[in-house]
Design an enzyme around this catalytic site. Sequence first.
Site: not given
Length: 476
Positions: A77, A152, A176
């Site tokens: 990420k 996210s 997330s």
Amino acid sequence: MKRFQSLSEVRSELAAGTTSCRQLVEYYLGNIERQNPTLNAFLEVWPDEARAQADAVDAKLAAGTAGPLAGMVIGLKDVLAYAGHSLQSSSLMLDGFKSLFTGTAVQRLLDADAILIGRQNCDEFAMGGSNETSYFGPARNAVDPARVPGGSSGGSAVAVQADMCLASIGSDTGGSVRQPAAFCGVVGFKPTYSRISRYGLVAFASSFDQIGPITRSVADAALLLEVMAGPDGMDSTASQREVPAYSQQLTPAPHYRIGYIADAVDNEGLNPEIKAALETQLELLRGQGHVVEAVEFPYLDYMIPTYYILTTAEASSNLGRFDGVKYGYRAPDATDLESLYKKSRAQGFGAEVQRRILLGTFVLSASYYDAYYTKAQRVRRLIKEKTDELLRQYDFLVLPTTPTTAFKIGEKQDPVSMYLADIFTVQASLAGVPAISVPVGEDAAGLPIGLQVMAGAFREADLLAFASALTEEVSA
């Protein structure tokens, strides 16, 4: 090459000589090349580095010196520091910035011979639940590209869902990792707060943030936790507890005491198909001899306000370091120091990040500090104490991961409706306990449904063993 469901399958073929790490990398690079233009999961791919790492790991395998993650191709990420590589948190504010160091969790992956293939799209500074706040545009759900993958860590979940890597490493502040895992039909795991060092993780809300894996199998999540967890001299908040061999402790106990939060199951905003899937799983657990009981949790309605007051307050402090002076984006039309600050932040941050900074600054202001921030901290303590109390009475708490399946891109224009999508995931974050989302089926439209399980602090071994049995039951 076939789609691998776990590292154990990869290692079997590596041992048999039917594939190699180099062939695995070429396979995933091919999948990325074909699918990423549509799904927008990866922001950057490192083909030459991945090939070089693969060749090095193949040599170690031949010599019998390979680490426990040999053969695992992983995406990161875009909030995790990897020296010499771009780190933007999917924001214009960090345009052109390259990390000067490698974070602890990432370094431990490399030391265990994982192969890193690229950085993945996410909501800007990890603020969002749909991947729509990314400066680079939304990632898209592989089941239906018109729908969100969650956030996210949306790009990280899509990359695993669409077979662009075997696993991803995301971050979980209020869900997330778990929420996008549920939307994409994969496994998402948030460990106990402090179990994995946050050194090298771009901070959103420091008392909530945790690094966590997104995988296809619970066994792979257990192995990744085992590799990344542990004390770290670079992070004084990292737990000093010894790290168990999670990957070797996946045999569940014959019977557990399981509680489910009645208000969550009967919540009027819960999708009927998700409710039906949850009730089916509860009946299966009863049929297996587990004690399954409804429990009362009186603070469900207070969790979202508490979470957003506290996290926006922490964000307003953490994001003060991005000012256009030291690194990243600098407004080209600034005329003096004050305008440099104002214009760089106004132009560099997206609307959602600005909203959260403003909210956080407001609740920390002298006039409202006690009315909002102090009160939210007290409520957080109540939520934690009640959650801990329930987890002393029951081995696990079971509830939906999300109130709906993946919604369409652009569907939730109202920020409050987006925030309410976190209603079932923020409890574990507020209490600091481990939680996992596992896929338990699909709705009538073929969209994945996730089931969430929470356990007591540092009881990851029990939680992973139970989740492993759950996924075996579902696949059967």
